[in-house]
Structure formats: C-alpha cells, structure tokens
Design an enzyme around this catalytic site. Structure first.
Site, PDB file in Angstrom:
ATOM      1  N   CYS A  75      13.887  74.136  26.671  1.00 44.85           N
ATOM      2  CA  CYS A  75      13.601  72.886  27.372  1.00 44.85           C
ATOM      3  C   CYS A  75      14.811  72.376  28.144  1.00 44.85           C
ATOM      4  O   CYS A  75      14.674  71.505  29.006  1.00 44.85           O
ATOM      5  CB  CYS A  75      13.119  71.819  26.392  1.00 44.85           C
TER       6      CYS A  75
ATOM      7  N   GLU B 233       9.307  71.328  37.183  1.00 41.80           N
ATOM      8  CA  GLU B 233       9.745  72.368  36.256  1.00 41.80           C
ATOM      9  C   GLU B 233       8.915  73.631  36.417  1.00 41.80           C
ATOM     10  O   GLU B 233       7.686  73.589  36.530  1.00 41.80           O
ATOM     11  CB  GLU B 233       9.614  71.874  34.810  1.00 41.80           C
TER      12      GLU B 233
ATOM     13  N   GLU C 103      -0.828  77.236  18.968  1.00 37.46           N
ATOM     14  CA  GLU C 103      -1.723  78.385  19.012  1.00 37.46           C
ATOM     15  C   GLU C 103      -1.004  79.690  19.347  1.00 37.46           C
ATOM     16  O   GLU C 103      -1.561  80.777  19.153  1.00 37.46           O
ATOM     17  CB  GLU C 103      -2.849  78.153  20.018  1.00 37.46           C
TER      18      GLU C 103
ATOM     19  N   GLY D 235       0.010  68.409  28.865  1.00 35.41           N
ATOM     20  CA  GLY D 235      -0.528  68.238  27.521  1.00 35.41           C
ATOM     21  C   GLY D 235      -0.010  66.983  26.852  1.00 35.41           C
ATOM     22  O   GLY D 235      -0.758  66.253  26.194  1.00 35.41           O
ATOM     23  N   GLY D 236       1.281  66.710  27.034  1.00 37.53           N
ATOM     24  CA  GLY D 236       1.859  65.517  26.437  1.00 37.53           C
ATOM     25  C   GLY D 236       1.291  64.245  27.012  1.00 37.53           C
ATOM     26  O   GLY D 236       1.055  63.266  26.288  1.00 37.53           O
TER      27      GLY D 236
ATOM     28  N   GLU E 269       8.338  64.952  24.083  1.00 38.61           N
ATOM     29  CA  GLU E 269       9.339  65.619  24.911  1.00 38.61           C
ATOM     30  C   GLU E 269       8.579  66.526  25.869  1.00 38.61           C
ATOM     31  O   GLU E 269       7.902  67.463  25.448  1.00 38.61           O
ATOM     32  CB  GLU E 269      10.304  66.436  24.044  1.00 38.61           C
TER      33      GLU E 269
ATOM     34  N   LYS F  61       0.197  69.718  13.590  1.00 38.91           N
ATOM     35  CA  LYS F  61      -0.748  70.542  14.337  1.00 38.91           C
ATOM     36  C   LYS F  61      -0.008  71.803  14.782  1.00 38.91           C
ATOM     37  O   LYS F  61       0.971  71.741  15.525  1.00 38.91           O
ATOM     38  CB  LYS F  61      -1.296  69.763  15.531  1.00 38.91           C
TER      39      LYS F  61
ATOM     40  N   GLY G 194       6.279  69.813  24.373  1.00 37.43           N
ATOM     41  CA  GLY G 194       5.420  70.709  25.137  1.00 37.43           C
ATOM     42  C   GLY G 194       5.373  70.322  26.604  1.00 37.43           C
ATOM     43  O   GLY G 194       6.294  69.692  27.135  1.00 37.43           O
ATOM     44  N   SER G 195       4.283  70.674  27.240  1.00 38.79           N
ATOM     45  CA  SER G 195       4.153  70.488  28.682  1.00 38.79           C
ATOM     46  C   SER G 195       3.907  69.025  29.034  1.00 38.79           C
ATOM     47  O   SER G 195       3.415  68.234  28.215  1.00 38.79           O
ATOM     48  CB  SER G 195       2.991  71.324  29.218  1.00 38.79           C
TER      49      SER G 195
END
Length: 499
Positions: A281, A366, A168, A224-225, A244, A165, A220-221
């Site tokens: 990260c 974070e 964006e 979202g994760g 992650e 995927k 990612g965040s």
C-alpha cells in the site's frame, strides 16, 4: 455458494472450496461477540496482555504450517511470509506492552473547584473499549494485515471482541490462522466468542450493518472500502469505519540529490517499486524527477523482474491500470515478464509536468502493482506546487542533498497537508510497528485521517471516552481512583504524572 483459493503461480485450485458464511451464521458470530464483550472488556489490562502473548506464541509455533498454506495461496514466498509471521506475533507482544504501560487510556483527574467560573465539579475521564468490532482482512498481507493482524490485535488489546471477514484470495490461510488464534484464546481463558471468522462478500456487508458491531476496520481498494464506508454511515446508528484505501505515495527527487547520487536513487526506486510485485500500500507510484534523471530511473526498472500477483482479479486490475497509463503517458521501461498464471511485469511511464498539471486527477490514480509514473520537471518550485494539489496519501517522500535544503523545507510544508507519513532520503515501503508510526492520511488514503492502522496508537480507533462526575471513590474504576492502584501514567489537575 463457496470460495475457492487459487495458486497464483499456476492458476490451479488451492485446497477444497470453503463455504461462504450464511446470514444466520454471521448473526450468530455477532451475537457471540456481543456476549463476550463485557467479560473481555472488564478483564484487567495485564490479564488481556497475557492472553495476547499466548496468541503470539501460538502463531510462532504454527509458523511452518501457516507459511506453507499462505505461499500456496499467495505466491509471496517463504522468506517474505516468515518475516510477516514474526511481524504479526511481535505486534501482539507490543500491544501487550502498551496495555501494561497504560498511557493509552489517557486517564485524567480534575478535582472540584468551587472558585472557578463556572464552578468545576470533580471529573475523572478515561478511554474505554467501544464494543464488538468487524475487521476486514487484506489481500496483500495474509498475516500482518489479516486474521491476526494489526486491526485484530489492536482491537483485542483495547478490550473489544472481534469478528473478522476473511479475504477471498487466501481462504485456507485465513481458516488455519483463525483456528490457531481461537485455540490460543480458549487456552488462555478468554470468553467464548471474543474472536470469530466469516467468509464471503455478503457476510462482510452484513457485518457492517449488524447492530452488535460498533466499529469496523478495512484495508483494501477505494471502491470496496467506499461501499462499506457508505453502509456504515447509512445505519440507523452510524459507526466509525476505519478504511485504508488508495494511495500513489508521491516522491519528489530534488536536483541536488539527483546530481549527487542519481544512480543510487534510481536503484532504490526500482527496488521499492517492485517489492512484493508492487503489492504494498506504500508503493511509490508517482515520482517527480528532474528531466536528467528519467533515463536512470528507466534503466533501473529494466533490470527488474515481475512475478505472480496475488489473484486473477488483482492481475486483471493491474493490466487495466497499465493500459490506461499507456493511453495517457509514454511507456519508457518494462521489467522482465513473468510466466506465472497471475504474472505481471514492472512498467514505468513518463509525462511532462505541463501535461500533469493540466489533468492531475487523470495521472494520480493508483495502479496497484509494480507500475509508476514519472513526472519530469525542470523547475522544482513548479513540482512542489503540484505536490500540494494531490489528494490524500499514506506516504510522501523527498530525496534531497544539502544544496536542496530550501526546496526540501517547502516540499515538507506542502506534503504535511496531504500525507500521513513524510519520508526523507528513503523509500516508503515498509511500515514499522511503533508508537511514532502514522499509517493513514486524508481521503482517499483513509476514511479517517485522525487515526493510524499501524503502531501502538492504532488502539485509539477502538476506544471511546467516558467521564465520571462526582462518583464516590469506591465505585470508580481502578484506573481513576485517587490512589492509582494500577500505577498508570495520568493527568491530574492538568499536570501529567508518570505514576
């Protein structure tokens, strides 16, 4: 619906919009991946290795085109992006080496033993690919953690087919990279459908729920994760989700190190904090420092400059995060601002150890970007005690002198329970692709602390064990035959043999 890339320097549209992948197209990509899995997974490891090397060569040959696209969509700059291209192709080559070496299979043979209690049958065990997997490209590394990045490379090496995927923030870079990868795979004779690409948030959610997909990797965040992790576990057949997520990567600077080389440590901190406009990260976002070093840290940050962040959404989240920090702590330094459309300036905040200890959750979230919080302390023992209370992290670092040896050992023991990688007298930004690398840690750093998303053992995420009991020699996989025709490192009756 369509996805529009933007130039972070100007805010202008970058290229034509790319259509989001429709549900029927996602389903078709998963179906192709399902059909490709059997022939790809059964291809001898040496042949898969050769295919990976063909992909690596194709990426290197297309570096000019890919870097130009990525710079337009990310503003990361050609030097950084050329280095990232080389990292991407090199890790494909390293996985090819791992396939030829063979220890990743963990091949194990136990002979039958009628005299053991209970009697032991003949057992032969190895790891095998799990099935088609979904990979979610990261925003901050458009090559190394994206379309052909570590998740994709390790999954293909393991023998899995992959549907990626795209992120964006750089859709045209994703499209171009996918074309290079797909063409190289086809030239090398890989089965049709072994690699696919989809665009759009809805497509990502559909991937995680699709019955053909057997595991997923995400960078990612935390928000979202976590949403995708919950989808993966809500399936009728839950699948492994290797995410992650967030990390503040705490740093402890001990008094002896501060006295011995305080200015050097301050400069190193500022460089690590602002590398890539803080969009790593492993960015050092939380620093425990002696009170006397705080001014030097602030002075070093004032000498830094900001830059364009990857997207308007990331820039807006950084602005919100620094506002929250400003409401809870003292802002003690600002770097030079940026005139870029998605520009951000470095910022440093300070809070005392007592205030931090009273509300550690408030101060340990974070803030993705070039911002950090310094926790000023007088007693290193109290600072070490606070380190042990932190949530899971990707990395943790200790700066120490010889006179700090006792405290450094205590910090080591406190940190090994919360971080996947513990750094001594260095900064955490930069993650080597090697057998010894661990890029993962307890929640919320990752969804599974047992695995790494960087390094050769990243293969293990996409492998599952199988034991063959009592099968005749002729019907066993070559990896488990007594004659060891592939020359693999194996464990036989408990003893490890290299060939």
């Amino acid at each position: 619906m369509s996805i529009q890339g933007f130039d972070p320097r100007s805010g202008a549209a970058a290229g034509q919009p790319i259509a989001e992948t429709a549900a029927a197209q996602v389903d078709a990509a998963c179906a192709r991946a399902h059909r490709a899995f059997a022939p790809w997974s059964r291809l001898p490891a040496a042949k898969r290795a050769a295919v990976l090397e063909t992909v690596a060569e194709a990426i290197d040959a297309s570096a000019g085109e890919l870097v130009a696209l990525a710079d337009h969509e990310t503003a990361l700059g050609a030097p950084r992006l050329n280095g990232e291209i080389k990292r991407t192709s090199n890790q494909l080559r390293l996985f090819a080496q791992a396939l030829r070496e063979g220890s990743y299979l963990e091949a194990t043979l136990d002979r039958a033993d009628a005299d053991s209690v209970p009697p032991r049958p003949e057992l032969r065990r190895m790891l095998q690919p799990i099935g088609p997997v979904a990979v979610f490209a990261a925003s901050n590394f458009p090559f190394a953690f994206s379309i052909a990045g570590g998740d994709t490379a390790s999954a293909l090496a393991a023998g899995c087919s992959v549907v990626v995927k795209a992120h964006e923030a750089h859709p045209h870079t994703a499209q171009a990279t996918a074309r290079v990868v797909a063409d190289a795979l086809a030239r090398a004779g890989a089965p049709d459908g072994v690699f696919g690409l989809v665009h759009g948030l809805a497509a990502g959610a559909q991937l995680v729920r699709h019955p053909a997909i057997k595991a997923a990797g995400f960078t990612g965040s935390t928000r979202g994760g976590r949403a995708l992790f919950d989808l993966a576990n809500a399936r009728p057949d839950p699948i492994p989700f290797y995410g992650e997520l967030g990390s503040v990567n705490p740093v402890l600077i001990l008094p002896g190190a501060a006295a011995e080389r305080g200015e050097e440590i301050a400069r190193g901190f500022a460089a690590s904090l602002t590398l890539g406009v803080g969009q790593f990260c492993t960015n050092p976002g939380l620093v425990f420092a002696p009170e006397g070093l705080v001014d030097a840290l602030a002075a070093a940050v004032r000498q830094t400059a900001g830059g364009a962040m990857l997207s308007a959404r990331i820039r807006d989240a950084y602005a919100a995060g620094t506002r929250a920090l400003a409401g809870a702590a003292e802002r003690i330094a600002d770097g030079d601002g940026s005139v870029a459309a998605y520009g951000a300036a470095p910022q440093l905040f300070r809070v005392g150890l007592d205030a931090f200890a009273a509300e550690p959750d408030k101060y340990s979230e974070e803030c993705f970007g070039p911002a950090a919080l310094v926790v000023a302390y007088c007693d290193p023992q109290r600072a070490i005690a606070e380190l042990a209370r932190l949530p899971g992290q990707l990395t943790a670092s200790v700066h120490a002198a010889d006179t700090d040896a006792g405290a450094a050992a205590q910090a080591r023991d406190a940190l090994r329970g919360i971080a996947g990688r513990i750094v001594y007298n260095a900064w955490p930004t930069g993650v080597a692709v090697a057998w010894g690398m661990q890029h993962g840690g307890p929640w919320p750093a990752t969804t599974n602390p047992l695995h790494t998303s960087v390094g050769m053992t990243a293969l293990r995420r996409w492998l599952v064990p199988v034991t063959f009991q009592g099968w005749p020699e002729a019907l066993l996989p070559d990896e488990l035959k007594a004659a060891n025709p592939l020359g693999l490192p194996r464990r036989s009756d408990g003893a490890l043999a290299l060939d």
